[in-house]
Design a protein around this motif. Structure first.
Motif, short mmCIF file in Angstrom:
data_model
loop_
_atom_site.label_atom_id
_atom_site.label_comp_id
_atom_site.label_asym_id
_atom_site.label_seq_id
_atom_site.Cartn_x
_atom_site.Cartn_y
_atom_site.Cartn_z
N ASP A 281 82.04 -38.92 19.18
CA ASP A 281 83.05 -37.96 19.63
C ASP A 281 82.43 -36.56 19.62
OD1 ASP A 281 85.45 -36.97 20.52
OD2 ASP A 281 86.64 -37.70 18.84
N GLU A 304 91.75 -41.20 7.50
CA GLU A 304 92.35 -39.88 7.32
C GLU A 304 91.38 -39.00 6.54
OE1 GLU A 304 96.32 -40.00 5.81
OE2 GLU A 304 97.05 -41.22 7.49
N GLN A 307 89.44 -32.10 8.35
CA GLN A 307 88.47 -31.74 9.38
C GLN A 307 88.21 -30.24 9.39
OE1 GLN A 307 88.40 -33.72 13.24
NE2 GLN A 307 88.77 -31.75 14.21
N THR A 329 93.64 -34.69 9.35
CA THR A 329 93.42 -35.39 10.62
C THR A 329 93.43 -36.89 10.40
OG1 THR A 329 92.03 -33.54 11.37
CG2 THR A 329 91.82 -35.61 12.56
N ARG A 330 93.97 -37.59 11.39
CA ARG A 330 93.91 -39.06 11.39
C ARG A 330 93.09 -39.51 12.59
NH1 ARG A 330 99.42 -41.01 11.37
NH2 ARG A 330 99.27 -40.89 9.08
N ALA A 331 92.11 -40.36 12.35
CA ALA A 331 91.30 -40.93 13.42
C ALA A 331 91.52 -42.44 13.45
CB ALA A 331 89.83 -40.63 13.21
N ARG A 342 91.57 -39.03 17.74
CA ARG A 342 91.92 -38.16 16.63
C ARG A 342 93.28 -37.50 16.85
NH1 ARG A 342 87.58 -33.85 16.19
NH2 ARG A 342 86.87 -34.49 18.25
N THR A 343 94.06 -37.38 15.76
CA THR A 343 95.35 -36.71 15.79
C THR A 343 95.42 -35.73 14.63
OG1 THR A 343 96.40 -38.69 16.70
CG2 THR A 343 97.85 -37.02 15.74
N GLN A 344 95.78 -34.49 14.92
CA GLN A 344 95.95 -33.48 13.88
C GLN A 344 97.32 -33.65 13.24
OE1 GLN A 344 96.39 -29.31 15.07
NE2 GLN A 344 94.81 -28.78 13.59
#
Length: 484
Positions: A281, A304, A307, A329-331, A342-344
């Motif tokens: 990424d 998790e 980041q 962050t969750r990946a 990825r999600t913040q």
């Protein structure tokens, strides 16, 4: 001594002053002042490690990597508390104590003593720095370095020896191994400046090495990796583009180079020894993972972590202009497709995440972090004035915060309340060290998991200031035993 050592001015290093300043006195105090009430069901010790130079540094000082280790322990039982602190006395620290001053420089300076100063065995070697973390596994209390051999400590915090695990792990491990709460197995990794650049190993619940150092296929350059995560199937390692550059360091340049154009890679290493899986990424950095787990039935891995846009060392990132988001962050990693989504979850400045360790490698209900409330001006890198908790059970991540007022707080560690095992219950407490910014006094805080935003139920006065940072562990009394 090289030119960098001669011109280095430690008084200009923020992380050697104020609330980060090292302490040199070793203290034993049996009965500590308590404000509030220590829960009667807490019985054990909270132990924390962190950088604490014994002598004024020479050459360079790079927080949080450099420094001697010092363990700080608060023993809690029957509503009372005692305190003890001890240096991790490595061979290099003992040599400096004999000399009465620092002999080794920081990692960026490459200053090492000669045989006339320390003898042939230590001459021209790099110092051991087990100053990052502390864990207990298989009855052994280990002070952990960024990448190197840990040191075995007694229950009284006396240094016993360098730990090589029976000679099976001579290069050591890194500062954040992960212990599977179901199997008792400890997964570790180690990075190096020469091939093999990255290896992993497994240590059984009895302390014997089940799998010796195993090279990670595809890791073909020396790269810094601070933390890892563990699932039931995988070791999870994030390889950000923070590359070691020895040639640059020897010519006065940076020892660690941030190269965002190369992006960040995540490797999934099967615990059964199967082929590794890679995902790629855009560039980002992480110091610490929260947790990871296998997302059945689709086979993805959920990670998790906290980041950062780029590598943060000392007071500022190496590349402050990066636009990549920061925060919790969750990946979601697809091991077959090699993709990473990825999600913040939260954009606040946070760090030092922890969960109930009994949920390592499994979906967790709650995580806790040290946080910047935004109320306090002048906080340094690694300094926080609030604690924040996240509830991960719903579709949205809920949070609550305790603002610590004039206190700068450290990593929150979970202590389960005694009772049936199972993990991730509301029965337990979060604990951390904190230092008052107005007078420099340090406190040990105990916060209930059932209502953490209400703040501490007990504040224990520590007889010496505890420098801010880094990592600790709760050691229940029932697990106390001889160190092997």
């Amino acid at each position: 001594m090289n030119a960098q050592a001669a011109t280095f001015d430690p008084s200009r290093v923020a992380h050697l002053t104020g609330r980060f300043a090292p302490v040199t006195e070793e203290v034993d105090e049996a009965a500590l002042q308590v404000v509030g009430e220590i829960p009667a069901d807490l019985d054990g010790s909270y132990v924390r490690n962190g950088p604490n130079p014994r002598f004024t540094p020479i050459g360079s000082y790079l927080y949080p990597i450099d420094g001697d280790g010092m363990l700080h322990s608060v023993r809690v039982s029957q509503g009372s508390a005692g305190y003890r602190n001890r240096f991790v006395r490595t061979p290099s620290l003992r040599a400096e104590e004999r000399a009465g001053h620092a002999l080794w420089g920081g990692v960026e300076s490459l200053v090492t003593p000669g045989p006339e100063e320390v003898g042939p065995d230590l001459a021209n070697t790099f110092r051991d720095m087990p100053d990052i973390n502390v864990v207990r596994h298989a009855g052994r209390l280990l002070a952990l370095a960024e990448s190197g051999c840990p040191f075995l400590m007694s229950p009284e915090l006396e240094t016993l020896r360098k730990e090589t695990f029976g000679g099976r792990l001579p290069a050591g491990i890194t500062a954040h191994p992960k212990i599977d709460p179901v199997t008792g197995e400890m997964a570790v990794f180690c990075y190096a400046l020469e091939p093999p650049f990255l290896t992993w190993s497994l240590i059984g619940p009895d302390g014997t090495v089940r799998r010796g150092p195993t090279p990670v296929a595809g890791a073909d350059r020396p790269v810094m990796i601070h933390d890892m995560a563990l699932t039931e199937r995988y070791l999870v390692l994030v390889l950000a583009p923070a590359f070691f550059d020895i040639e640059a360091a020897m010519s006065g340049g940076a020892f660690i180079a941030w190269r965002p154009e190369e992006g960040t890679r995540v490797v999934l290493i099967p615990r059964d020894g199967g082929p590794v899986r890679w995902a790629h990424d855009d560039a980002f950095w992480l110091w610490h993972t929260v947790n990871a787990y296998d997302n059945a039935p689709d086979g993805d891995v959920v990670l998790e972590y906290v980041q950062w846009p780029s590598l943060t060392l000392g007071p500022a990132p190496l590349d402050a202009g990066s636009g990549t988001y920061k925060g919790l962050t969750r990946a979601v990693i697809d091991p077959v497709a090699g993709t990473l989504r990825r999600t913040q979850l939260d954009d606040r400045r946070i760090e030092l995440p922890r969960i109930d360790d009994r949920m390592t490698g499994r979906p967790h209900r709650r995580s806790a972090v040290a946080a910047d409330s935004g109320r306090t001006a002048g906080l340094l890198s690694g300094e926080y004035d609030a604690l924040r908790w996240y509830d991960h059970r719903g579709s949205e991540t809920a949070s609550q915060t305790w603002n610590a007022g004039d206190l700068s707080v450290g990593e929150p560690v979970f202590a389960p309340a005694p009772g049936p095992d199972g993990g991730d219950s509301d029965g337990g407490y979060w604990m951390t060290f904190a230092t008052d910014r107005t007078d420099g006094t340090s406190w040990f805080l105990i916060i209930p998991d059932q209502d953490p935003a209400s703040g501490p139920v007990a504040r224990v006065r520590i007889p010496v200031r505890v420098p801010l940072g880094l990592h600790g562990a709760w050691l229940p009394a029932e697990d106390d035993g001889a160190t092997g």
